[in-house]
Design an enzyme around this catalytic site. Structure first.
Site, PDB file in Angstrom:
ATOM      1  N   HIS A 165       0.834  -1.197   0.000  1.00 27.30           N
ATOM      2  CA  HIS A 165       0.000   0.000   0.000  1.00 27.30           C
ATOM      3  C   HIS A 165       0.871   1.250   0.000  1.00 27.30           C
ATOM      4  CE1 HIS A 165      -3.167  -2.868   1.481  1.00 27.30           C
ATOM      5  NE2 HIS A 165      -3.849  -2.183   0.581  1.00 27.30           N
ATOM      6  N   ALA A 167       2.701   4.443  -2.928  1.00 25.84           N
ATOM      7  CA  ALA A 167       2.356   5.303  -4.066  1.00 25.84           C
ATOM      8  C   ALA A 167       2.375   4.554  -5.388  1.00 25.84           C
ATOM      9  CB  ALA A 167       3.312   6.503  -4.116  1.00 25.84           C
ATOM     10  N   VAL A 168       3.186   3.521  -5.494  1.00 22.76           N
ATOM     11  CA  VAL A 168       3.227   2.750  -6.740  1.00 22.76           C
ATOM     12  C   VAL A 168       1.910   2.009  -6.929  1.00 22.76           C
ATOM     13  CG1 VAL A 168       4.504   1.031  -8.078  1.00 22.76           C
ATOM     14  CG2 VAL A 168       5.727   2.511  -6.479  1.00 22.76           C
ATOM     15  N   HIS A 169       1.358   1.455  -5.849  1.00 22.89           N
ATOM     16  CA  HIS A 169       0.036   0.825  -5.930  1.00 22.89           C
ATOM     17  C   HIS A 169      -1.011   1.848  -6.362  1.00 22.89           C
ATOM     18  CE1 HIS A 169      -3.668  -1.229  -4.901  1.00 22.89           C
ATOM     19  NE2 HIS A 169      -3.936  -0.323  -3.970  1.00 22.89           N
ATOM     20  N   HIS A 205      -7.045   6.790  -3.136  1.00 19.68           N
ATOM     21  CA  HIS A 205      -7.927   5.801  -2.493  1.00 19.68           C
ATOM     22  C   HIS A 205      -7.294   5.093  -1.306  1.00 19.68           C
ATOM     23  CE1 HIS A 205      -5.571   2.775  -4.620  1.00 19.68           C
ATOM     24  NE2 HIS A 205      -6.174   1.858  -3.886  1.00 19.68           N
ATOM     25  N   ASP A 206      -5.966   5.052  -1.217  1.00 20.69           N
ATOM     26  CA  ASP A 206      -5.285   4.437  -0.066  1.00 20.69           C
ATOM     27  C   ASP A 206      -4.369   5.428   0.628  1.00 20.69           C
ATOM     28  OD1 ASP A 206      -6.272   1.842   0.209  1.00 20.69           O
ATOM     29  OD2 ASP A 206      -4.975   1.038  -1.357  1.00 20.69           O
ATOM     30  N   ASP A 315      -8.780  -1.479  -7.950  1.00 15.17           N
ATOM     31  CA  ASP A 315      -8.097  -1.673  -6.674  1.00 15.17           C
ATOM     32  C   ASP A 315      -7.591  -3.108  -6.501  1.00 15.17           C
ATOM     33  OD1 ASP A 315      -7.124  -0.989  -4.155  1.00 15.17           O
ATOM     34  OD2 ASP A 315      -9.019  -1.450  -3.163  1.00 15.17           O
ATOM     35  N   GLN A 366      -3.232 -16.207  -2.702  1.00 11.48           N
ATOM     36  CA  GLN A 366      -3.673 -15.688  -3.989  1.00 11.48           C
ATOM     37  C   GLN A 366      -4.769 -16.540  -4.620  1.00 11.48           C
ATOM     38  OE1 GLN A 366      -2.902 -12.702  -5.509  1.00 11.48           O
ATOM     39  NE2 GLN A 366      -2.121 -12.418  -3.432  1.00 11.48           N
TER      40      GLN A 366
END
EC number: 3.1.4.-
Length: 449
Positions: A165, A167-169, A205-206, A315, A366
């Site tokens: 979580h 900035a790249v996400h 959003h995060d 997301d 996953q």
């Protein structure tokens, strides 16, 4: 886990056979549902009631929560270009980054490479490019200095120490949101306001995500959980943090107050939709609309709902990316889970589901996530937007799920070869004959129930 979660009451109603709801609950537990009004977060006014998650990581934490940033003397002039220039490595890197932006609508866009080419400024560069490409800067008469300062502050308020979580996400979600808004149904229906709102929501959003989940904040009596009454704690904080930056920079100060208020409210509505604990609510509503074929994108409320669904897809779209990208995201999010589990063990707290590195694996987490969360959502999205992109995403997810299954099988086989007791038991040679040995003493793997 079935017994544990059936004892709790929250936003999702289910029985022990509802594995989808159970898995969603494992990802984001909500114990109390209530309506929370817009109450601004006061800087430094809420004491840490128990564990301060920011000080628990082994590495040094360089930042405070955004609403406490003014306590840092080094941040008194934050956001001013002279204080935080965006240094690009050299002209070659700049040129490569520009070439990538020419293909920003491609689903195989490599956000990791783009982040390297922009010297860690992928969120600023990407969001600014998209806003400018749509002509939104000129249309909404946005002040370039205020916009630049806002984007710098947004990127700065993501925690670079978070494996996932960060900035790249946020940049990855923004790029995915752009891909969805370019789909034919949306491209011909969305207004400029919708597009501006969608891009801003994706980028923020995060915002200021602490790297731990809501159950952690609740069980440690963190002040954010108290502030938002255990309801969409993180999502409310992301929203309020974004609003705080909009107000601080005055990005929309030239607009009428009622328009600014609408923008803040609609931004919150999109960000709050990313709460994983409400997955079934949104999915059921989406499915009902599709079954009844009553979605009308000429309706502002229906367009807003589709933006909510698009942001939810963006997301959690990592399983739908090509394997080389999806695998990196899978490893990053799992490591963030495991770091939380390590903190919980260190402080003798109950380890949250999926957060114990000794009993879980990237593959099993996953596979469970794809089965119970991603596949149902993207199947409905494909019903709504039956395009090449939708089929590509479903195709990648199927291949990625099979790849994780193959890796899990290899790990299981290697484990059995390394443990002759397990192999013998499997063959029936020693089952029930070895005194003092129970099934609990034999490694059982980490299958998600």
């Amino acid at each position: 886990y079935c017994i544990l979660f059936l004892q709790r009451r929250g936003a999702i109603s289910y029985d022990s056979s509802d594995q989808t709801a159970l898995y969603i609950r494992m990802l984001g537990d909500v114990r109390v549902r209530s309506q929370v009004g817009f109450e601004p977060e006061r800087r430094s006014s809420h004491p840490y009631l128990c564990i301060d998650f920011r000080t628990l990581h082994s590495k040094r934490v360089h930042r405070l929560l955004s609403f406490q940033r003014y306590l840092h003397s080094s941040r008194l002039l934050r956001g001013i270009p002279q204080q935080m220039p965006l240094h690009i490595l050299d002209e070659d890197y700049t040129g490569q980054a520009r070439c990538m932006l020419d293909k920003v609508g491609n689903w195989n866009f490599d956000i990791f490479l783009f982040d390297r080419l922009t010297n860690g400024n992928s969120l600023i560069t990407l969001t600014f490019h998209l806003l400018n490409q749509y002509g939104l800067v000129e249309l909404f008469q946005l002040d370039m200095v205020k916009l630049w300062r806002f984007l710098v502050m947004v990127q700065e308020d993501y925690h670079s120490d978070n494996p996932y979580h960060n900035a790249v996400h946020a940049a990855d979600v923004t790029q995915a949101m752009y891909c969805y808004m370019r789909e034919p149904k949306l491209a011909k229906s969305l207004t400029s306001y919708d597009i501006l709102l969608g891009l801003l929501a994706a980028a923020t959003h995060d915002l200021d995500h602490p790297g731990v989940n809501q159950p952690f904040l609740i069980k440690t009596d963190h002040y954010l959980a108290s502030l938002y009454r255990n309801t969409s704690v993180l999502e409310n904080h992301h929203w309020k943090s974004a609003v705080g930056l909009l107000r601080e920079t005055g990005l929309f100060s030239h607009m009428p107050p009622e328009d600014r208020s609408d923008m803040e409210r609609d931004l919150g509505s999109l960000i709050l939709a990313t709460d994983i604990s409400q997955q079934n609510e949104y999915l059921s509503r989406f499915r009902l609309h599709l079954d009844q074929q009553n979605l009308s994108l000429t309706s502002a409320s229906h367009r807003h709902f589709i933006l909510q669904m698009a942001l939810k897809c963006a997301d959690i779209c990592n399983p739908c990316r090509p394997w080389e990208l999806s695998k990196q995201w899978s490893e990053k999010v799992t490591e963030e889970f495991f770091q939380q589990g390590d903190i919980e063990k260190k402080h003798h707290l109950e380890v949250s589901p999926l957060c114990d590195r000794e009993t879980n694996s990237v593959g099993n987490i996953q596979i469970g996530f794809m089965t119970y969360v991603a596949e149902p959502l993207f199947a409905e999205w494909a019903r709504f937007s039956d395009t090449r992109l939708s089929q590509t995403m479903l195709g990648h997810m199927g291949l990625n799920k099979a790849s994780w299954g193959g890796l899990q099988q290899e790990l299981s086989s290697a484990s059995e070869e390394a443990d002759p007791t397990t192999a013998a038991t499997k063959d029936g040679d020693t089952a029930g004959t070895t005194e003092g040995t129970s099934s609990k003493e034999i490694p059982q793997g980490s299958n998600v129930s």
